[in-house]
Design an enzyme around this catalytic site. Structure first.
Site, PDB file in Angstrom:
ATOM      1  N   HIS A 124      -3.548   6.867   3.441  1.00  0.00           N
ATOM      2  CA  HIS A 124      -3.936   5.640   2.753  1.00  0.00           C
ATOM      3  C   HIS A 124      -5.360   5.264   3.156  1.00  0.00           C
ATOM      4  CE1 HIS A 124      -4.100   1.690   1.183  1.00  0.00           C
ATOM      5  NE2 HIS A 124      -3.900   1.071   2.336  1.00  0.00           N
TER       6      HIS A 124
ATOM      7  N   CYS B  25       0.811  -1.226   0.000  1.00  0.00           N
ATOM      8  CA  CYS B  25       0.000   0.000   0.000  1.00  0.00           C
ATOM      9  C   CYS B  25       0.841   1.272   0.000  1.00  0.00           C
ATOM     10  CB  CYS B  25      -0.926   0.023   1.208  1.00  0.00           C
ATOM     11  SG  CYS B  25      -1.993  -1.410   1.290  1.00  0.00           S
TER      12      CYS B  25
ATOM     13  N   ASN C 194     -10.092  -0.420  -0.142  1.00  0.00           N
ATOM     14  CA  ASN C 194      -8.634  -0.340  -0.063  1.00  0.00           C
ATOM     15  C   ASN C 194      -8.040  -0.727  -1.419  1.00  0.00           C
ATOM     16  OD1 ASN C 194      -5.914  -0.619   0.387  1.00  0.00           O
ATOM     17  ND2 ASN C 194      -6.112  -1.923   2.204  1.00  0.00           N
TER      18      ASN C 194
END
Ligand code: ACO
Length: 341
Positions: free
Chosen positions: A268, A127, A298
């Protein structure tokens, strides 16, 4: 409140910075809602919304490729930056889900956009892949090894989701985002960046199969469901909040700024509760903490460039604003980048 900023390397008398001159993003058309997931596993819209903030996510259909999403995002970013693909010196793609283990996804993007003179390499930082890419691009530009860099963060993690595992299948979405960075003189561009990792937590989020340890061509890999995302969500959650808040605060202090100087914080987008907790620790007013996890889930390395693109398209960022980006992911890895727009 501003203090003394750390001195930067210079070429000649003027500071050279990596300035973001164009951003673009692309997501698949297909949308998977929480109601759709209720039909697949024992879950509910109420559970997913209250525990994650996610309502829907874009996911790829059969035949859609990672490199195509990246190519689309890259072409938009290049157009907005008024940069030709042939002018690029290097392409860095942050991803853990390229079209295939090799060649690198960045080489496929390089071919697709016709970046004839560009070097190309992938950055594997889950990520945080996009932020690691910005960190490296900044270093290349600062050291005069590159003038025009394309950084992409992209992911198709839904192809590695176990659709019978309710702990993970509700979390992920697909997409790609791209940024063009150019060497410029002056105060605009990346002011500072910090990246960290702790491999002691490697098993917190991982995909045990598909690599050389348990290759995808080993029938046992499939039998034991190894090429699928495994995650210790709750343990990851706790580390993520502290790590993201700490590294962000450290970067701000290092660069001589306070939270009040920040126009927009783009964390994030993994879980709304993580985002809120990090924002609270940093004492940032909620209206300056950007969230779109409700619509995308996500998207791993793609989450920050997709959110950044949205902020720019909504005119939430103006020239001169301080933009703060922070991410956390499998590795474990985390990082933060501060940009003067
Ligand atoms: N629907 C209904 N119930 C569920 C679901 C679901 N989809 N998923 C889990 N549950 C249940 C669990 O089985 C558990 O039940 P039990 O108490 O009977 O055992 C209960 O809900 C609570 O489970 P927790 O794991 O404690 O739930 P938590 O509040 O921690 O939320 C989540 C889970 C959303 C995964 C959260 O921990 C999280 O977001 N973690 C961080 C993820 C992250 O940031 N990852 C980094 C990036 S990913 C990357 O790098 C690729």
């Amino acid at each position: 409140m501003r203090g003394t900023r750390r001195s930067r390397p210079q070429r000649g008398a003027t500071v050279i910075r990596a300035r973001v001159t164009g951003v673009g993003s692309a997501v698949p058309k297909k949308i998977l809602t929480n109601a759709d997931l209720e039909k697949l596993v024992d879950t509910s819209d109420e559970w997913i919304t209250s525990r994650t903030g996610i309502r829907e996510r874009h996911i790829v259909s059969e035949g859609e490729k990672f490199s195509d999403l990246c190519t689309k995002a890259a072409e938009i970013a290049l157009k907005r930056a008024h940069v030709k693909a042939e002018e690029l010196d290097i392409i860095l793609v942050g991803t853990i889900s390229g079209d295939m283990p090799f060649p690198a996804a960045s080489c496929l993007v390089q071919r697709n956009i016709g970046a004839t003179k560009a070097a190309a390499s992938d950055v594997g930082a889950a990520c945080v892949g996009f932020l690691y890419g910005l960190h490296l691009a900044d270093a290349l530009i600062q050291s005069a090894k590159a003038e025009n860099v394309l950084v992409i963060g992209g992911e198709i993690l839904t192809r590695y989701v176990d659709w019978t595992d309710r702990n993970t299948c509700v979390l992920f979405g697909d997409g790609a985002g791209a940024a063009v960075l150019q060497a410029t003189k002056g105060d605009h561009g990346i002011l500072g960046s910090r990246m960290k990792s702790n491999g002691n937590y490697a098993d917190f989020i991982c995909m045990p199969g598909g690599g050389s340890n348990h290759p995808a061509n080993d029938p046992k890999s499939i039998e034991q469901k190894l090429p699928y995302i495994k995650m210790k969500g709750n343990e990851t959650f706790k580390i993520a909040v502290k790590a993201m808040a700490d590294i962000t605060a450290e970067l701000l202090t290092e660069q001589g700024f306070s939270k009040d100087d920040v126009k927009i914080f783009i964390p994030h987008q993994a879980n709304e509760r993580i985002i809120d907790a990090v924002g609270e620790r940093l004492k940032l007013p909620p209206e300056r903490v950007y969230k779109n996890v409700d619509r995308f889930g996500n998207t791993s390395a793609a989450s920050i460039p997709i959110a950044l693109d949205e902020c720019l398209q909504k005119d939430l960022i103006k020239t001169g604003d301080l933009v703060l980006l922070t991410a956390f992911g499998a590795g474990l890895v985390w990082g933060s980048v501060l940009i003067r727009w």
